[in-house]
Design a protein around this motif. Structure first.
Motif, PDB file in Angstrom:
ATOM      1  N   GLU A  30      45.144  49.279  32.912  1.00  0.00           N
ATOM      2  CA  GLU A  30      44.767  49.151  34.189  1.00  0.00           C
ATOM      3  C   GLU A  30      43.327  49.625  33.847  1.00  0.00           C
ATOM      4  OE1 GLU A  30      46.183  48.412  36.687  1.00  0.00           O
ATOM      5  OE2 GLU A  30      48.657  47.851  36.001  1.00  0.00           O
ATOM      6  N   SER A  74      40.979  46.875  33.508  1.00  0.00           N
ATOM      7  CA  SER A  74      41.236  46.075  34.983  1.00  0.00           C
ATOM      8  C   SER A  74      39.886  47.281  36.033  1.00  0.00           C
ATOM      9  CB  SER A  74      42.142  45.673  35.596  1.00  0.00           C
ATOM     10  OG  SER A  74      42.883  45.995  33.931  1.00  0.00           O
ATOM     11  N   GLU A 105      42.941  49.816  40.948  1.00  0.00           N
ATOM     12  CA  GLU A 105      43.283  49.072  39.473  1.00  0.00           C
ATOM     13  C   GLU A 105      43.110  50.520  38.743  1.00  0.00           C
ATOM     14  OE1 GLU A 105      44.916  47.082  38.152  1.00  0.00           O
ATOM     15  OE2 GLU A 105      44.036  45.448  39.655  1.00  0.00           O
ATOM     16  N   HIS A 142      46.669  52.297  39.965  1.00  0.00           N
ATOM     17  CA  HIS A 142      47.007  51.704  39.350  1.00  0.00           C
ATOM     18  C   HIS A 142      47.543  52.717  38.172  1.00  0.00           C
ATOM     19  CE1 HIS A 142      47.008  47.403  41.511  1.00  0.00           C
ATOM     20  NE2 HIS A 142      47.731  48.339  41.987  1.00  0.00           N
ATOM     21  N   GLU A 152      44.420  38.792  35.685  1.00  0.00           N
ATOM     22  CA  GLU A 152      45.907  39.718  36.356  1.00  0.00           C
ATOM     23  C   GLU A 152      47.258  38.693  35.428  1.00  0.00           C
ATOM     24  OE1 GLU A 152      46.152  41.511  38.685  1.00  0.00           O
ATOM     25  OE2 GLU A 152      44.178  42.119  39.311  1.00  0.00           O
ATOM     26  N   VAL A 172      47.099  40.286  32.920  1.00  0.00           N
ATOM     27  CA  VAL A 172      48.022  42.373  33.504  1.00  0.00           C
ATOM     28  C   VAL A 172      49.547  41.550  33.876  1.00  0.00           C
ATOM     29  CG1 VAL A 172      48.339  43.882  34.941  1.00  0.00           C
ATOM     30  CG2 VAL A 172      45.862  43.414  34.298  1.00  0.00           C
ATOM     31  N   GLU A 229      53.841  43.547  42.943  1.00  0.00           N
ATOM     32  CA  GLU A 229      52.257  44.085  42.990  1.00  0.00           C
ATOM     33  C   GLU A 229      51.501  42.889  42.239  1.00  0.00           C
ATOM     34  OE1 GLU A 229      51.035  46.133  45.048  1.00  0.00           O
ATOM     35  OE2 GLU A 229      48.722  45.976  44.173  1.00  0.00           O
ATOM     36  N   GLN A 230      51.958  42.670  41.139  1.00  0.00           N
ATOM     37  CA  GLN A 230      50.966  40.827  40.535  1.00  0.00           C
ATOM     38  C   GLN A 230      51.131  39.617  40.749  1.00  0.00           C
ATOM     39  OE1 GLN A 230      48.613  43.275  38.402  1.00  0.00           O
ATOM     40  NE2 GLN A 230      48.725  41.511  37.755  1.00  0.00           N
ATOM     41  N   GLU A 242      48.996  39.660  43.708  1.00  0.00           N
ATOM     42  CA  GLU A 242      47.517  40.083  43.276  1.00  0.00           C
ATOM     43  C   GLU A 242      47.215  38.315  42.258  1.00  0.00           C
ATOM     44  OE1 GLU A 242      46.122  43.446  41.054  1.00  0.00           O
ATOM     45  OE2 GLU A 242      46.201  44.726  43.396  1.00  0.00           O
TER      46      GLU A 242
HETATM   47 FE1  OFO Z   1      46.931  46.788  38.014  1.00  0.00          FE
HETATM   48  O1  OFO Z   1      47.097  45.401  39.570  1.00  0.00           O
HETATM   49 FE2  OFO Z   1      46.712  44.019  39.045  1.00  0.00          FE
HETATM   50  O2  OFO Z   1      46.090  43.749  37.318  1.00  0.00           O
END
Ligand code: OFO
Length: 170
Positions: free
Chosen positions: A17, A20, A51, A54, A95, A98, A127-128, A131
């Motif tokens: 994170e 990122s 980020e 996060h 992304e 991640v 969240e991912q 994103e």
């Molecule tokens: Fe941490 O939310 Fe996307 O990378």
């Protein structure tokens, strides 16, 4: 109390994170010196800030559960991009990377029967999804625009208000 394996995985995610946040910060700084893309610049700064949030959420979770959150060393990210398209493609790829990493942590939480961490991680899973969908939407739009200046003008005008719900662009 966090198990050793879970704690190691969470600390690795803290690093990711943080990384990122750096990657998007570099995109923001690069965008800031390109003419006429102020909102795109603000978008990258916003992503970088998110980020960091996060990362902080993970740090607090690890420490609150009796572990020790390790603040990681960071590598210098890519600093410049041949085009906006390249930067946004890298954003999407990052992304996806991640998301895979979050999924691995969810696997570990289940294997370790750490249901508290499993529950905590569901926020990151959701969240991912958002994103990745946003990054895909922006890449699709940019692909349509190509090098057309008026399209890019509108892309910059709208970028801060593009939202995705259930994977669909709004
Ligand atoms: Fe941490 O939310 Fe996307 O990378």
């Amino acid at each position: 109390m966090l198990g050793k394996r879970m704690q190691e995985a969470l600390n690795e995610q803290i690093r990711i994170e943080a990384e990122s946040s750096q990657v998007y910060l570099a995109m923001a700084s690069w965008a800031e010196i390109q003419p006429g893309i102020n909102n795109i610049t603000a978008f990258f700064y916003r992503q970088s800030d998110e980020e960091r949030e996060h990362m902080l959420k993970l740090i607090h979770f690890v420490n609150d559960r009796g572990g020790f959150a390790v603040v990681p060393p960071l590598e210098q990210p890519v600093l410049t991009f041949p085009s906006l398209q390249h930067a946004f493609k890298q954003l999407l790829e990052h992304e996806i990377f991640v998301s895979e990493s979050i999924n691995k942590m969810v696997d570990i939480a289940l294997q370790e029967k750490d249901y508290a961490t499993h529950n905590f991680l569901q926020w990151y899973v959701a969240e991912q999804i958002e994103e990745e969908a946003l990054a895909r939407t922006l890449n699709d739009k940019l692909e349509m625009i190509g090098n057309e200046k008026s399209g890019l003008y509108l892309f910059d005008k709208d970028i801060l208000t593009v939202t995705v719900i259930d994977g669909n662009a709004e």
